[in-house]
Design a protein around this motif. Structure first.
Motif, PDB file in Angstrom:
ATOM      1  N   ALA A  19       0.824  -1.218   0.000  1.00 51.70           N
ATOM      2  CA  ALA A  19       0.000   0.000   0.000  1.00 51.70           C
ATOM      3  C   ALA A  19       0.855   1.263   0.000  1.00 51.70           C
ATOM      4  O   ALA A  19       0.330   2.354  -0.224  1.00 51.70           O
ATOM      5  N   GLY A  20       2.146   1.131   0.270  1.00 50.13           N
ATOM      6  CA  GLY A  20       3.029   2.294   0.225  1.00 50.13           C
ATOM      7  C   GLY A  20       3.435   2.819   1.589  1.00 50.13           C
ATOM      8  O   GLY A  20       3.809   3.988   1.721  1.00 50.13           O
ATOM      9  N   LYS A  21       3.383   1.953   2.617  1.00 52.66           N
ATOM     10  CA  LYS A  21       3.738   2.399   3.972  1.00 52.66           C
ATOM     11  C   LYS A  21       5.188   2.875   4.037  1.00 52.66           C
ATOM     12  O   LYS A  21       5.477   3.973   4.504  1.00 52.66           O
ATOM     13  N   THR A  22       6.097   2.029   3.558  1.00 50.28           N
ATOM     14  CA  THR A  22       7.520   2.378   3.623  1.00 50.28           C
ATOM     15  C   THR A  22       7.827   3.583   2.748  1.00 50.28           C
ATOM     16  O   THR A  22       8.602   4.465   3.138  1.00 50.28           O
ATOM     17  N   ALA A  23       7.215   3.632   1.559  1.00 50.58           N
ATOM     18  CA  ALA A  23       7.446   4.767   0.662  1.00 50.58           C
ATOM     19  C   ALA A  23       7.010   6.076   1.307  1.00 50.58           C
ATOM     20  O   ALA A  23       7.685   7.111   1.188  1.00 50.58           O
ATOM     21  N   LEU A  24       5.891   6.040   2.014  1.00 46.19           N
ATOM     22  CA  LEU A  24       5.394   7.240   2.698  1.00 46.19           C
ATOM     23  C   LEU A  24       6.391   7.707   3.753  1.00 46.19           C
ATOM     24  O   LEU A  24       6.766   8.894   3.798  1.00 46.19           O
ATOM     25  N   VAL A  25       6.830   6.783   4.601  1.00 48.64           N
ATOM     26  CA  VAL A  25       7.741   7.160   5.686  1.00 48.64           C
ATOM     27  C   VAL A  25       9.099   7.572   5.121  1.00 48.64           C
ATOM     28  O   VAL A  25       9.733   8.505   5.628  1.00 48.64           O
ATOM     29  N   GLU A  26       9.545   6.906   4.056  1.00 47.61           N
ATOM     30  CA  GLU A  26      10.816   7.303   3.434  1.00 47.61           C
ATOM     31  C   GLU A  26      10.738   8.733   2.927  1.00 47.61           C
ATOM     32  O   GLU A  26      11.688   9.508   3.074  1.00 47.61           O
ATOM     33  N   ARG A  27       9.601   9.094   2.344  1.00 44.15           N
ATOM     34  CA  ARG A  27       9.448  10.458   1.823  1.00 44.15           C
ATOM     35  C   ARG A  27       9.457  11.464   2.975  1.00 44.15           C
ATOM     36  O   ARG A  27      10.044  12.541   2.866  1.00 44.15           O
ATOM     37  N   PHE A  28       8.821  11.109   4.092  1.00 43.06           N
ATOM     38  CA  PHE A  28       8.846  11.969   5.281  1.00 43.06           C
ATOM     39  C   PHE A  28      10.277  12.144   5.786  1.00 43.06           C
ATOM     40  O   PHE A  28      10.721  13.263   6.061  1.00 43.06           O
ATOM     41  N   VAL A  29      11.024  11.041   5.872  1.00 47.97           N
ATOM     42  CA  VAL A  29      12.402  11.091   6.367  1.00 47.97           C
ATOM     43  C   VAL A  29      13.270  11.920   5.421  1.00 47.97           C
ATOM     44  O   VAL A  29      14.071  12.752   5.857  1.00 47.97           O
ATOM     45  N   ALA A  30      13.109  11.693   4.125  1.00 43.42           N
ATOM     46  CA  ALA A  30      13.918  12.420   3.142  1.00 43.42           C
ATOM     47  C   ALA A  30      13.669  13.920   3.222  1.00 43.42           C
ATOM     48  O   ALA A  30      14.597  14.728   3.077  1.00 43.42           O
ATOM     49  N   ALA A  31      12.424  14.295   3.465  1.00 44.64           N
ATOM     50  CA  ALA A  31      12.087  15.722   3.528  1.00 44.64           C
ATOM     51  C   ALA A  31      12.732  16.400   4.738  1.00 44.64           C
ATOM     52  O   ALA A  31      12.951  17.615   4.725  1.00 44.64           O
ATOM     53  N   LEU A  32      13.056  15.627   5.771  1.00 38.61           N
ATOM     54  CA  LEU A  32      13.706  16.214   6.950  1.00 38.61           C
ATOM     55  C   LEU A  32      15.132  16.656   6.648  1.00 38.61           C
ATOM     56  O   LEU A  32      15.683  17.521   7.329  1.00 38.61           O
ATOM     57  N   GLY A  33      15.746  16.027   5.641  1.00 41.48           N
ATOM     58  CA  GLY A  33      17.104  16.392   5.281  1.00 41.48           C
ATOM     59  C   GLY A  33      18.136  15.798   6.226  1.00 41.48           C
ATOM     60  O   GLY A  33      17.813  15.075   7.169  1.00 41.48           O
ATOM     61  N   GLU A  34      19.377  16.104   5.960  1.00 40.89           N
ATOM     62  CA  GLU A  34      20.495  15.519   6.713  1.00 40.89           C
ATOM     63  C   GLU A  34      20.925  16.357   7.911  1.00 40.89           C
ATOM     64  O   GLU A  34      21.918  16.055   8.549  1.00 40.89           O
ATOM     65  N   GLY A  35      20.192  17.413   8.204  1.00 38.90           N
ATOM     66  CA  GLY A  35      20.465  18.158   9.425  1.00 38.90           C
ATOM     67  C   GLY A  35      21.609  19.151   9.265  1.00 38.90           C
ATOM     68  O   GLY A  35      22.002  19.492   8.163  1.00 38.90           O
ATOM     69  N   PRO A  36      22.125  19.620  10.417  1.00 40.29           N
ATOM     70  CA  PRO A  36      21.809  19.138  11.777  1.00 40.29           C
ATOM     71  C   PRO A  36      20.416  19.543  12.253  1.00 40.29           C
ATOM     72  O   PRO A  36      19.894  20.576  11.841  1.00 40.29           O
ATOM     73  N   HIS A  37      19.851  18.663  13.105  1.00 41.09           N
ATOM     74  CA  HIS A  37      18.524  18.883  13.649  1.00 41.09           C
ATOM     75  C   HIS A  37      18.607  19.122  15.150  1.00 41.09           C
ATOM     76  O   HIS A  37      19.615  18.812  15.789  1.00 41.09           O
ATOM     77  N   ALA A  38      17.509  19.617  15.704  1.00 41.48           N
ATOM     78  CA  ALA A  38      17.454  19.835  17.155  1.00 41.48           C
ATOM     79  C   ALA A  38      17.454  18.517  17.914  1.00 41.48           C
ATOM     80  O   ALA A  38      17.880  18.442  19.061  1.00 41.48           O
ATOM     81  N   GLY A  39      16.946  17.471  17.277  1.00 38.89           N
ATOM     82  CA  GLY A  39      16.927  16.149  17.892  1.00 38.89           C
ATOM     83  C   GLY A  39      17.412  15.104  16.914  1.00 38.89           C
ATOM     84  O   GLY A  39      17.627  15.375  15.730  1.00 38.89           O
ATOM     85  N   GLY A  40      17.579  13.889  17.397  1.00 36.45           N
ATOM     86  CA  GLY A  40      18.091  12.819  16.562  1.00 36.45           C
ATOM     87  C   GLY A  40      17.021  12.206  15.682  1.00 36.45           C
ATOM     88  O   GLY A  40      15.828  12.301  15.954  1.00 36.45           O
ATOM     89  N   LEU A  41      17.464  11.563  14.606  1.00 37.72           N
ATOM     90  CA  LEU A  41      16.593  10.804  13.712  1.00 37.72           C
ATOM     91  C   LEU A  41      17.278   9.470  13.451  1.00 37.72           C
ATOM     92  O   LEU A  41      18.378   9.434  12.889  1.00 37.72           O
ATOM     93  N   PHE A  42      16.629   8.386  13.865  1.00 34.19           N
ATOM     94  CA  PHE A  42      17.215   7.048  13.719  1.00 34.19           C
ATOM     95  C   PHE A  42      16.240   6.167  12.957  1.00 34.19           C
ATOM     96  O   PHE A  42      15.055   6.091  13.302  1.00 34.19           O
ATOM     97  N   VAL A  43      16.736   5.501  11.914  1.00 37.62           N
ATOM     98  CA  VAL A  43      15.882   4.696  11.037  1.00 37.62           C
ATOM     99  C   VAL A  43      16.361   3.247  11.069  1.00 37.62           C
ATOM    100  O   VAL A  43      17.536   2.961  10.816  1.00 37.62           O
ATOM    101  N   TRP A  44      15.436   2.343  11.372  1.00 31.69           N
ATOM    102  CA  TRP A  44      15.741   0.903  11.414  1.00 31.69           C
ATOM    103  C   TRP A  44      14.645   0.147  10.664  1.00 31.69           C
ATOM    104  O   TRP A  44      13.467   0.469  10.786  1.00 31.69           O
ATOM    105  N   SER A  45      15.046  -0.868   9.901  1.00 30.16           N
ATOM    106  CA  SER A  45      14.079  -1.700   9.186  1.00 30.16           C
ATOM    107  C   SER A  45      14.172  -3.135   9.680  1.00 30.16           C
ATOM    108  O   SER A  45      15.223  -3.777   9.552  1.00 30.16           O
ATOM    109  N   PHE A  46      13.071  -3.643  10.235  1.00 29.43           N
ATOM    110  CA  PHE A  46      13.038  -5.042  10.649  1.00 29.43           C
ATOM    111  C   PHE A  46      12.900  -5.978   9.451  1.00 29.43           C
ATOM    112  O   PHE A  46      13.100  -7.182   9.583  1.00 29.43           O
TER     113      PHE A  46
END
Length: 881
Positions: free
Chosen positions: A156-183
């Motif tokens: 249905a596009g779950k991973t694609a949706l979240v990947e697009r959200f993560v990509a839009a955040l950019g590589e920072g630096p950010h005020a907080g951390g961003l950690f991505v893990w795939s089971f």
């Protein structure tokens, strides 16, 4: 009270300018950063520094890591040994005491990380083309959402949706951390905790402490974001007696439950096919469930155009035919754009309705893929079919090994080298049939993989045999007891490929011999998550009742029994009980009475921890009867000792005493847990010398056997004994707690973690460190409740009431809670007696219920021969006045 010991919470710190560290107001901390820097400058190892100042290396490491700085209290010198160590550190390393012990910075001055760069532990597959989903993306961006579960069917596009959200955040630096893990890429929960903790806590944390350290790091303040893709691989599907949506791993389940309750400003985003039922209590509050539907006709048409189809009225019917299913639309677009010159009219000719599956979406997608497969070159088709056998993906080197194998294993890839395979994989990636899971590793979407596996023209076992042989070349499989994580990873991979190569007996031998089974992986290494994951591989659909029939019954039973041991250690008591019941059924079928009594005893132990004391007693009695029928006196002694412990919990102390006598009459020398149960019985009755002798007589033997988990249990009892003396010795109790935590630090075994929380709380209460006591009690209570350890839940609520009485805050609320929990488990007589006594003390202020509560407490404590009966009678006398 020894000189220097804090007398109460308001007089536990040095006043500014005063000599010493035991006065008031100024919070101090140990300057561990300076200690580490000076040791490095002197070119000393930690072992050499520890020897120089006269302490063991573990104690030294606590100072250099800053672990001696307590959460609420800072650094407190409350005993002579700590003072002596400060003097030795100053003398040997040339650092003045005023530099080692400094005033803590006010909370607002504590330095924070300037900027956070994202950590992509796994690269989420990027959709070649992405359209729409603006409302869903907006929801993902909302900072107030604690846990967002993106739930939808596969494709249905779950991973694609979240990947697009993560990509839009950019590589920072950010005020907080961003950690991505795939089971999908790595199902090892312990590997996730290792990587996430290292990132968020910015430190190497021992394995057993990682779940708690990660929670604390996430709750530290910055707006962290944790992304977990593919949670469904760790959830129950609702089939085969599994609980729909339940997260199999307890530590991950507790992390998500804590996140739903709130971990500072941290947010967690998960994708899954199954709703996370463990979090339903927070649905609409801490949990937001984003149910992702199909693409709208307009979005689907736009996606087809992006794949190269000419805009026309024929696009919308194509989207409607696949129900807007994102992967189906993308595959249609890719196929038509590549092989039909972008002609949407010709794409209409694909037959989407053959009754290949019950799932309509999957049936239509398979029809698209069938057309796609016919259009691919043979080497492209065969590459995807082989890649599909590796759910976590494969690199080009692995594909090259298959190509070099020749014959049916290689198929159309025969003779191709890595340099020739690379461009083929790259083209398949452009077509959307495979995705990049890492710089050199590729994977296929589960739906795509399922179809292409059906096209495989070679036995899957033969392909896994190639990888098995590759791993064998890297290992000496006859060397027992691997220790290093990397070596364990290789053994685990070897076992999995051996199993999938059809060599089930050899795979079992790797587990029992090379890895040592539970006796090595669990008892000595504490690798509980790994062990549970490995034994699950032998069961169809991860169901212990469907263990592979390719193994003889004895080995199947042993695997199920070990599964129960791992589950119990990880705090999943329900799964442990289920495994023991299945193991018992297998033992009955085989007529193996000794295996049956062991299974019944393990089940009784688990039910006792859960608080089902009546059932535990019945199971113990049956286990003892079976052991006697089997003429197995050792097993009978173990069953009787546990029966005595349960009788003690039930308040039948005379019957417990008689049962322990029966155990000794069998000629048994109590050892390990059955000795612990006798010691806890004696401790409960105030026979401290007897209890201490029981435990101390075991330590050497436990050390010799390498049973570190049992030693940790013993240390918690010795710590409790140190506090039960007429003059409580909190220093000695703390030493025992440190030694017990050597095991929990490495493993996180839940029962011992709970014992450590309880001992720490008792030490803090004895030292009037009420803030630290609250932290220990709260941590233990949450753990006991989420894991279903019923007796511990009663005990921690009683500790919470003890603390409330000491500080005089929220006493009525704590009393009501303690009474409610204890009254829900009235069979646990000791917990109920303590709750009644404490609630009676709480009621003395108002006098309303005090006499009734204390009268009930006196009656129960009299039956229990409780050593604190006099305290209840004194309180009752006050109530009468």
């Amino acid at each position: 009270m020894r000189p220097g010991r804090p007398q109460d919470e308001d007089r536990s710190r040095a006043e500014p300018g005063k000599t010493g560290y035991d006065g008031a107001r100024t919070v101090l901390r140990f300057n561990h950063e300076l200690l580490a820097r000076v040791r490095t400058e002197l070119n000393l190892t930690q072992e050499a520094a520890a020897a120089a100042v006269g302490v063991d290396v573990r104690t030294y490491r606590r100072y250099e890591s800053g672990a001696v700085n307590e959460a609420a209290e800072g650094f407190v010198v409350r005993n002579a040994s700590r003072r002596r160590l400060l003097v030795q550190l100053s003398r040997e390393l040339g650092i003045s005491e005023s530099e080692l012990v400094v005033a803590a910075a006010p909370a607002q001055e504590v330095p924070t990380r300037a900027g956070w760069r994202p950590c992509h532990a796994h690269t989420l597959p990027r959709a070649r083309h992405f359209v729409g989903r603006e409302e869903a993306l907006a929801l993902l961006r909302e900072p107030s959402r604690r846990v967002i579960a993106v739930v939808a069917i596969g494709g249905a596009g779950k991973t694609a949706l979240v990947e697009r959200f993560v990509a839009a955040l950019g590589e920072g630096p950010h005020a907080g951390g961003l950690f991505v893990w795939s089971f999908y890429d790595d199902t090892r929960v312990e590997a996730f905790f290792a990587a996430a903790t290292k990132y968020f806590a910015a430190a190497e944390v021992p394995a057993g402490e990682r779940p708690q350290a990660l929670q604390e790091a996430l709750a530290s303040g910055p707006p962290h974001v944790l992304v977990l893709d593919g949670l469904e691989v760790l959830q129950g599907s609702g089939l085969d007696d599994s609980t729909y949506g339940r997260i199999a791993d307890g530590s991950l389940r507790r992390l998500l439950m804590s996140a739903a309750r709130g971990l500072g400003a941290a947010r967690v985003i998960v994708t899954t096919r199954f709703e996370p039922t463990d979090l339903q209590a927070w649905d609409g509050a801490g949990l937001t469930t984003l149910r992702l539907g199909g693409l709208s006709p307009a979005e689907g048409s736009a996606l087809l155009e992006r794949w190269g189809l000419a805009a026309s009225a024929s696009l919308r019917p194509l989207v409607d035919r696949v129900g807007g299913h994102a992967l189906s639309v993308a595959m249609l677009g890719s196929y038509a754009g590549t092989f039909l010159d972008g002609d949407g009219e010709r794409a209409q000719a694909i037959a989407l309705e053959p009754a290949a599956r019950d799932d309509v979406q999957a049936r239509r997608l398979l029809a698209v893929l069938a057309a796609y497969a016919r259009a691919l070159a043979p080497e492209e088709r065969d590459l995807v079919a082989r890649l599909a056998l590796f759910p976590a993906g494969a690199d080009v080197e692995l594909l090259a090994r298959l190509a070099a194998a020749g014959g049916a294993v290689a198929g159309a890839l025969a003779g191709l080298e890595a340099g020739q395979l690379g461009p083929i994989v790259a083209r398949l990636e452009r077509l959307g049939l495979v995705a990049r899971a890492a710089p050199r590793r590729y994977t296929a979407h589960p739906f795509v993989a399922e179809y292409f596996r059906s096209l495989l023209d070679a036995p899957p076992a033969a392909i896994h045999e190639v990888e098995r042989a590759h791993l064998v070349a890297r290992l000496d499989v006859h060397r027992p007891g691997p220790h290093a994580d990397e070596r364990l990873d290789t053994y685990e991979a070897l076992l999995v490929h051996t199993l999938r190569a059809g060599r089930v007996g050899e795979a079992a031998s790797i587990y029992f011999r090379s890895l040592g089974g539970f006796s090595h992986l669990g008892l000595q290494l504490g690798a509980m998550s790994r062990g549970a994951r490995i034994v699950r591989e032998f069961a169809e659909a991860g169901d212990p009742s469907r263990m592979t029939t390719a193994l003889e019954p004895g080995r199947r039973a042993r695997l199920v029994y070990d599964w129960g041991l791992y589950a119990g250690a990880l705090g999943d008591l329900a799964q442990a009980s289920r495994c023991y019941r299945i193991n018992g059924s297998l033992a009955r079928e085989a007529g193996n009475l000794e295996a049956l009594t062991t299974s019944l005893r393990a089940l009784a132990y688990t039910e006792r921890l859960a608080g089902a004391l009546t059932e535990a007693l019945q199971l113990c009695e049956t286990a003892a009867e079976v052991a006697i029928r089997a003429e197995a006196p050792g097993d009978a002694a173990r069953a009787l000792a546990l029966q005595a412990r349960v009788l003690h919990d039930l308040g039948r102390v005379d019957a417990a005493e008689a049962c322990f006598d029966r155990t000794r009459a069998l000629g048994d020398r109590p050892f390990a847990r059955r000795s612990f149960w006798a010691a806890e019985h004696a401790l409960g009755l105030g026979r401290l010398a007897t209890a201490r002798a029981e435990i101390e007589g075991n330590l050497a033997g436990l050390h010799e056997l390498g049973w570190a988990g049992h030693r940790a249990h013993a240390e918690t009892i010795l710590g409790t004994l140190a506090l039960a003396d007429e003059e409580p010795d909190t220093d000695r109790a703390s030493d025992h707690l440190i030694r017990a935590r050597e095991w929990t630090t490495a493993t996180g075994e839940i029962e011992v973690v709970l014992r450590c929380h309880a001992l720490e709380a008792q030490i803090c209460l004895a030292e009037r460190r009420f803030a630290d006591a609250e932290r220990a009690i709260r941590g233990g209570l949450v753990l006991a409740e989420t894991c279903g350890f019923g007796l511990f839940a009663v005990d921690f609520n009683n500790l919470a009431l003890t603390r409330a009485l000491a500080v005089g805050i929220r006493v009525t609320e704590a009393a009501a809670q303690a009474l409610a929990v204890a009254s829900s488990r009235t069979t646990y007589a000791w917990g109920l007696a303590d709750a009644l006594h404490l609630a009676g003390l709480a009621a003395l202020a108002t006098g309303a219920e005090a006499r009734e509560l204390l009268t009930r407490a006196e009656a129960l404590r009299t039956t229990l021969q409780h050593p604190q009966l006099a305290a209840t009678r004194a309180a009752l006398a006050r109530a009468d006045r």
